[in-house]
Design a protein around this motif. Structure first.
Motif, PDB file in Angstrom:
ATOM      1  N   GLU A  90     -10.385   1.658  -9.194  1.00  0.00           N
ATOM      2  CA  GLU A  90      -9.355   2.716  -8.921  1.00  0.00           C
ATOM      3  C   GLU A  90      -8.874   2.305  -7.638  1.00  0.00           C
ATOM      4  OE1 GLU A  90      -8.070   7.305  -7.931  1.00  0.00           O
ATOM      5  OE2 GLU A  90     -10.153   7.012  -9.086  1.00  0.00           O
ATOM      6  N   TYR A  91      -9.659   2.065  -6.631  1.00  0.00           N
ATOM      7  CA  TYR A  91      -9.373   1.712  -5.278  1.00  0.00           C
ATOM      8  C   TYR A  91      -8.578   0.324  -5.356  1.00  0.00           C
ATOM      9  CZ  TYR A  91      -9.704  -0.928  -0.771  1.00  0.00           C
ATOM     10  OH  TYR A  91      -9.374  -1.853   0.205  1.00  0.00           O
ATOM     11  N   HIS A 127      -6.798  -1.257  -7.939  1.00  0.00           N
ATOM     12  CA  HIS A 127      -5.291  -0.691  -8.561  1.00  0.00           C
ATOM     13  C   HIS A 127      -4.346  -0.134  -7.637  1.00  0.00           C
ATOM     14  CE1 HIS A 127      -6.409  -2.558 -12.311  1.00  0.00           C
ATOM     15  NE2 HIS A 127      -7.605  -1.734 -12.530  1.00  0.00           N
ATOM     16  N   ARG A 128      -5.019   0.821  -6.950  1.00  0.00           N
ATOM     17  CA  ARG A 128      -3.747   1.575  -6.020  1.00  0.00           C
ATOM     18  C   ARG A 128      -3.586   0.715  -4.680  1.00  0.00           C
ATOM     19  NH1 ARG A 128      -5.846   7.732  -5.746  1.00  0.00           N
ATOM     20  NH2 ARG A 128      -3.901   7.818  -4.294  1.00  0.00           N
ATOM     21  N   ASP A 174      -8.387   9.478  -2.567  1.00  0.00           N
ATOM     22  CA  ASP A 174      -7.233   9.826  -2.773  1.00  0.00           C
ATOM     23  C   ASP A 174      -6.588  10.105  -1.430  1.00  0.00           C
ATOM     24  OD1 ASP A 174      -5.128  10.580  -4.699  1.00  0.00           O
ATOM     25  OD2 ASP A 174      -5.388  12.639  -3.892  1.00  0.00           O
ATOM     26  N   LEU A 212      -5.975   6.688   0.651  1.00  0.00           N
ATOM     27  CA  LEU A 212      -4.874   5.830   0.207  1.00  0.00           C
ATOM     28  C   LEU A 212      -3.634   6.530  -0.229  1.00  0.00           C
ATOM     29  CD1 LEU A 212      -6.798   3.707  -2.543  1.00  0.00           C
ATOM     30  CD2 LEU A 212      -5.304   2.660  -0.554  1.00  0.00           C
ATOM     31  N   GLY A 213      -3.792   7.726  -0.361  1.00  0.00           N
ATOM     32  CA  GLY A 213      -2.340   8.713  -0.393  1.00  0.00           C
ATOM     33  C   GLY A 213      -1.776   8.517   0.727  1.00  0.00           C
ATOM     34  N   GLU A 238       0.301   5.339   0.790  1.00  0.00           N
ATOM     35  CA  GLU A 238       1.226   5.406  -0.604  1.00  0.00           C
ATOM     36  C   GLU A 238       2.613   6.054  -0.239  1.00  0.00           C
ATOM     37  OE1 GLU A 238      -2.029   5.041  -4.060  1.00  0.00           O
ATOM     38  OE2 GLU A 238      -1.248   6.949  -3.361  1.00  0.00           O
TER      39      GLU A 238
END
Length: 598
Positions: free
Chosen positions: A532-533, A535-536, A582, A585-586, A589
Motif C-alpha cells: 500500500e505504501y 502504490h500510494r 494514511d 502520505l495523505g 497527497e
C-alpha cells in the motif's frame, strides 16, 4: 533357513553362493557376527548383498543365512519420540545397553552385529477398543480396531494391517492393557492381529484413492507461506551450497509447520548437525499443545560416519513410517537431509558392484530411485475413510552450489516446489536465504482457494511483490553500470521498496522470540502495508513529489520493524500503523493534489 557362504568382499558389498531359493531384497545375516544385509542381486544362487553394518574383519567362507523376508520395519506404539538409525535400530536403547557392557571409550559407538527390538516389547499399552468392534464383526485392511494414547500429542490408531486377508474378526479381546506381542484379535484364516506389525520398507503402503492437493502446509516462514507455498501432500527441494542454510531451513519448518507428525531423516549428515537436532527438539515447545515437540517427532540418524548402505535405505525407512501414520488420517511432514548424500551412497554401492556409471559417476537408475522416494508423497483417502497426507521436503547439496549437477536436475523432475538457496543472501546473513528469482512453487494456484477463504488479498499481493522484486533485479544491473542517481524517481522508489520487502518481510530471525514464527494473518498484513505504501508513494512521486520526502517518512521505518516489534496476536496494533501511513502520505497527497488543481 537358506544358508550360503561368502565368496568375495568389496567394502559394504558382499558376494555369496548357495542361496538358491532366496528372493530379491530378502534380509540375510552375514558372517559370524550376523550383520544385517539385503540381497540386491540374485543369479542362480549367487547373491550380491549390501551390508548395513561395518564389516571390517569379515573373511571369505563365513556363513550367510537368509531369513526369507524383505527388509521391514516394525510399526506400532512407541515409534514417536524415538531415535533410530536407517534400519530401525533404536539408538538410545543400544547406547544404554552398550554402556552397561562396554568400557567408557567405546560405549558411544555401535558394535557390529549389535541389535535390539525396535519397539519396547515389555511396555504395557492401554488399548481402547472402538465401541462397535467385537468378535464376529466384519473387517478390512485399514479397519480401526481401537486407539492407544502413544504420547500426549498422538492418539495412535490400531488398524488391521494391509496384508491381512481375512474379512471376519473371529475373536477379539477388546479394551485392556497389552504389550505389542499380545494377540488382540484373530481372523477366520487364523491370522493373528497385534498392536504392531511388520511392513517392507521398499513397498508403498496401499490406500483407497489419491486426492488432489488443496491445503498449504503452513510453516510460519513468510517467504515460504506467501511466495512459494508447499501443499500438504506436496514435494519440495531445498538446494544450496555449503553454508547456505539448508539444514536450518528444514529445522525451522520442522519446528513450526502445522503437520501432525514430523519424520526427520539425517541422511549422511555430520554428527554435530544431528546433535543439534537431538538436543534442541526435546526442549522445543509445540505451540499447539504446549508440550515438547518430540511428542510428535520421529528421528532417523544416519550420520556420515555410519555404513554407507544404511544411508541408502534410510529414506525408505523414513517414508514407510510416514505412510503408517498417514493411514491413521494424519498430515505427516518428512525432512530428508540430504538426498545428495543418499545419492552419493548409491554411487559408491554402484561402483562396488562394477556397474556402468552414468553422468558424473552416478548410476543410471538414480532418477528411478529418486522417483520411488518422492512419488510416495501425496494426499490420500485411507482405507478407513479418512484423509491423510505425506509431505516431503528434501535438501540437496550440489557441489559448489551448481544446480546443473545430476541430483538437483533429476530432483526437479519429481518435485513441484523449489526453494533455491542463494549464496549472496547467505553471505549477507539474510535468512532464510531462499532466492525469489530462481525459486518457484507449482502449488500456488492449487492452494489459492484455501487462501481466498482466509484472506482474498494473498494472490494479488504475492504477484505484485514478486513482480516488484523482479523489476528491482533488472534495475540493479543498470545501477551497477551508471549508479542509482541516473534512474528516474519512480524506479529509485522500486529499489527502496524492494529493500523494505527484503528486510521487513522476507528476512526472518529464527532466534527472535517474536519473529521465529509468523501467523498467516500477520504475514499478509505486513506485505499489504508495504505494498500500500508503494502504490500510494509511486502515485505522488509520479505527480512531482520529492522522492526523499516520501522515503523519509517516519512510518517507513515502522513498516520494516513490524515483524519483530509486534507479536502474532497484536494485529490491532499493526493496523494502527495503517492509520499513521494514511496520515503521513495523505499530507503529501493533498499538497500535490492542491498544487495540480491550482
Amino acid at each position: 533357513m537358506i544358508e550360503g557362504k561368502i565368496t568375495r568382499i568389496s567394502g559394504p558389498i558382499v558376494y555369496a553362493t548357495g542361496l538358491d531359493g532366496a528372493g530379491l531384497y530378502d534380509v540375510v545375516d552375514v558372517g559370524e557376527k550376523k550383520l544385517i544385509g539385503e540381497i540386491i542381486r540374485q543369479n542362480k544362487g549367487n547373491a550380491t548383498i549390501q551390508v548395513y553394518e561395518e564389516d571390517t574383519g569379515m573373511y571369505i567362507g563365513e556363513k550367510v543365512v537368509c531369513t526369507q523376508r524383505p527388509l521391514s520395519l516394525r510399526l506400532g506404539p512407541g515409534l514417536v519420540g524415538n531415535i533410530y538409525d536407517g534400519i530401525q535400530r533404536p539408538l538410545k536403547s543400544l547406547y544404554k545397553g552398550s554402556d552397561e557392557e562396554s568400557t567408557e571409550d567405546d560405549s558411544a559407538f555401535l558394535l557390529p552385529g549389535q541389535r535390539t527390538q525396535p519397539l519396547d516389547e515389555e511396555k504395557v499399552w492401554h488399548f481402547e477398543a472402538q465401541a462397535e468392534v467385537q468378535s464376529g464383526v466384519k473387517i478390512h485392511p485399514g479397519f480401526v480396531l481401537g486407539t492407544v494414547q502413544e504420547t500426549e500429542s498422538i492418539s495412535h490408531k490400531i488398524m488391521v494391517p494391509p496384508d491381512i486377508r481375512g474379512h471376519l474378526l473371529v475373536s477379539f479381546k477388546g479394551s485392556g492393557d497389552y504389550t505389542i506381542n499380545d494377540i488382540i484379535g484373530v481372523t477366520e484364516f487364523d491370522e493373528e492381529i497385534y498392536l504392531a506389525h511388520y511392513w517392507a520398507v521398499r513397498k508403498p503402503r496401499p490406500y483407497e484413492a489419491k486426492l488432489g492437493v488443496s491445503e498449504p502446509l503452513i510453516t510460519g516462514q513468510r517467504v515460504i507461506d506467501v511466495f512459494f507455498p508447499l501443499s500438504k501432500g506436496g514435494t519440495a527441494a531445498i538446494p544450496g551450497g555449503f553454508g547456505t542454510g539448508k539444514t536450518m531451513t528444514q529445522h525451522a519448518v520442522a519446528k513450526w509447520c502445522d503437520a501432525d507428525l514430523i519424520v526427520y531423516i539425517g541422511c549422511g549428515e555430520r554428527g554435530n548437525e544431528m546433535t543439534e537436532v537431538l538436543t534442541e527438539f526435546p526442549e522445543l515447545i509445540d505451540p499447539r499443545t504446549g508440550r515438547s515437540i518430540m511428542e510428535r517427532t520421529i528421528l532417523i540418524a544416519n550420520t556420515s560416519n555410519m555404513p554407507v548402505a544404511a544411508r541408502e535405505v534410510s529414506l525408505y525407512s523414513g517414508i514407510t513410517l510416514a505412510e503408517y501414520y498417514r493411514d491413521m488420517g494424519m498430515d505427516v511432514a518428512i525432512m530428508a537431509d540430504s538426498t545428495s548424500r543418499w545419492a552419493e551412497a548409491l554411487r559408491e554401492l554402484s561402483g562396488r558392484m562394477e556397474e556402468m556409471p552414468a553422468e558424473e559417476g552416478f548410476p543410471a537408475y538414480l532418477p528411478t530411485r529418486l522417483a520411488s522416494f518422492y512419488e510416495r508423497a501425496g494426499r490420500v483417502q485411507t482405507f478407513n475413510g479418512q484423509n491423510g497426507s505425506v509431505s516431503v521436503i528434501g535438501a540437496v547439496s550440489p557441489p559448489g552450489g551448481d544446480f546443473s549437477e545430476p541430483v538437483t536436475q533429476h530432483t526437479k523432475r519429481f518435485i513441484r516446489c523449489f526453494w533455491a538457496l542463494d549464496r549472496e543472501l547467505a553471505n549477507a546473513r539474510h535468512y532464510p536465504a531462499i532466492g525469489w528469482i530462481d525459486s518457484y512453487s507449482e502449488y500456488a494456484d492449487e492452494v489459492r482457494d484455501w487462501w481466498e477463504v482466509r484472506n482474498p488479498l494473498w494472490h494479488q499481493l504475492r504477484q505484485d511483490a514478486l513482480d516488484l522484486l523482479k523489476s528491482e533485479q533488472k534495475l540493479e544491473q543498470i545501477v551497477r553500470l551508471i549508479g542509482p542517481d541516473a534512474l528516474p524517481p519512480s524506479q529509485r522508489l522500486v529499489l527502496k521498496v524492494a529493500e523494505m520487502i527484503k528486510n521487513g518481510f522476507l528476512q526472518q530471525n529464527a532466534f527472535d522470540d517474536v519473529d521465529k514464527f509468523c501467523s498467516i494473518e500477520k504475514q499478509i498484513l505486513i506485505l499489504d502495508l508495504i505494498m500500500e505504501y508503494y502504490h500510494r508513494a509511486d502515485a505522488v512521486v509520479k505527480h512531482g513529489a520529492l522522492l526523499l520526502r516520501v522515503t523519509n517518512l517516519p512510518v517507513v521505518d515502522e513498516l520494516v520493524r513490524i515483524k519483530m516489534q509486534y507479536t502474532n496476536d497484536q494485529i490491532d496494533k499493526i493496523e494502527e500503523i495503517r492509520t499513521r501511513l494514511d496520515q503521513q502520505l495523505g499530507e503529501i497527497e493533498r499538497a500535490y493534489s492542491t498544487r495540480r488543481n491550482s
